[in-house]
Scaffold this motif. Structure first.
Motif, PDB file in Angstrom:
ATOM      1  N   ASP A   3      -2.670  -8.614  -1.019  1.00  0.00           N
ATOM      2  CA  ASP A   3      -2.694  -8.026  -2.353  1.00  0.00           C
ATOM      3  C   ASP A   3      -2.861  -6.515  -2.256  1.00  0.00           C
ATOM      4  O   ASP A   3      -3.515  -6.006  -1.346  1.00  0.00           O
ATOM      5  N   GLU A   4      -2.277  -5.826  -3.230  1.00  0.00           N
ATOM      6  CA  GLU A   4      -2.429  -4.375  -3.332  1.00  0.00           C
ATOM      7  C   GLU A   4      -3.868  -4.049  -3.732  1.00  0.00           C
ATOM      8  O   GLU A   4      -4.460  -4.750  -4.544  1.00  0.00           O
ATOM      9  N   VAL A   6      -6.643  -2.045  -5.706  1.00  0.00           N
ATOM     10  CA  VAL A   6      -6.739  -1.320  -6.973  1.00  0.00           C
ATOM     11  C   VAL A   6      -8.165  -0.840  -7.147  1.00  0.00           C
ATOM     12  O   VAL A   6      -9.104  -1.397  -6.577  1.00  0.00           O
TER      13      VAL A   6
END
Length: 59
Positions: A3-4, A6
Motif C-alpha cells: 500500500d502507498e 499516506v
C-alpha cells in the motif's frame, strides 16, 4: 504491491511518543514502521473481536 504510505495526523501522549522512539531506535527500525505494524495489529485484533461479538448475537 505494498500500500502507498499516506500522512495520518493525530496526537499521542508524550510518554507514548518517547516509548515509540526508544523502541524504534533500539530495534533499528523507522518509527513509521512501528506505528504501521502497531496499528495493523490493533485493528486486526479489534476486527476479530467485533466479528466474534456479532457471531454471538446472531446465534
Amino acid at each position: 504491491m505494498p500500500d502507498e504510505l499516506v500522512l495520518v495526523s493525530g496526537r499521542v501522549r508524550k510518554s507514548i511518543r518517547r516509548r515509540l522512539k526508544l523502541y524504534a531506535a533500539e530495534h533499528d527500525i523507522k518509527l513509521q514502521v512501528v506505528l504501521d505494524e502497531a496499528l495493523d495489529e490493533y485493528l486486526t485484533r479489534r476486527e476479530a473481536a467485533d466479528a466474534k461479538a456479532r457471531e454471538g448475537r446472531d446465534a
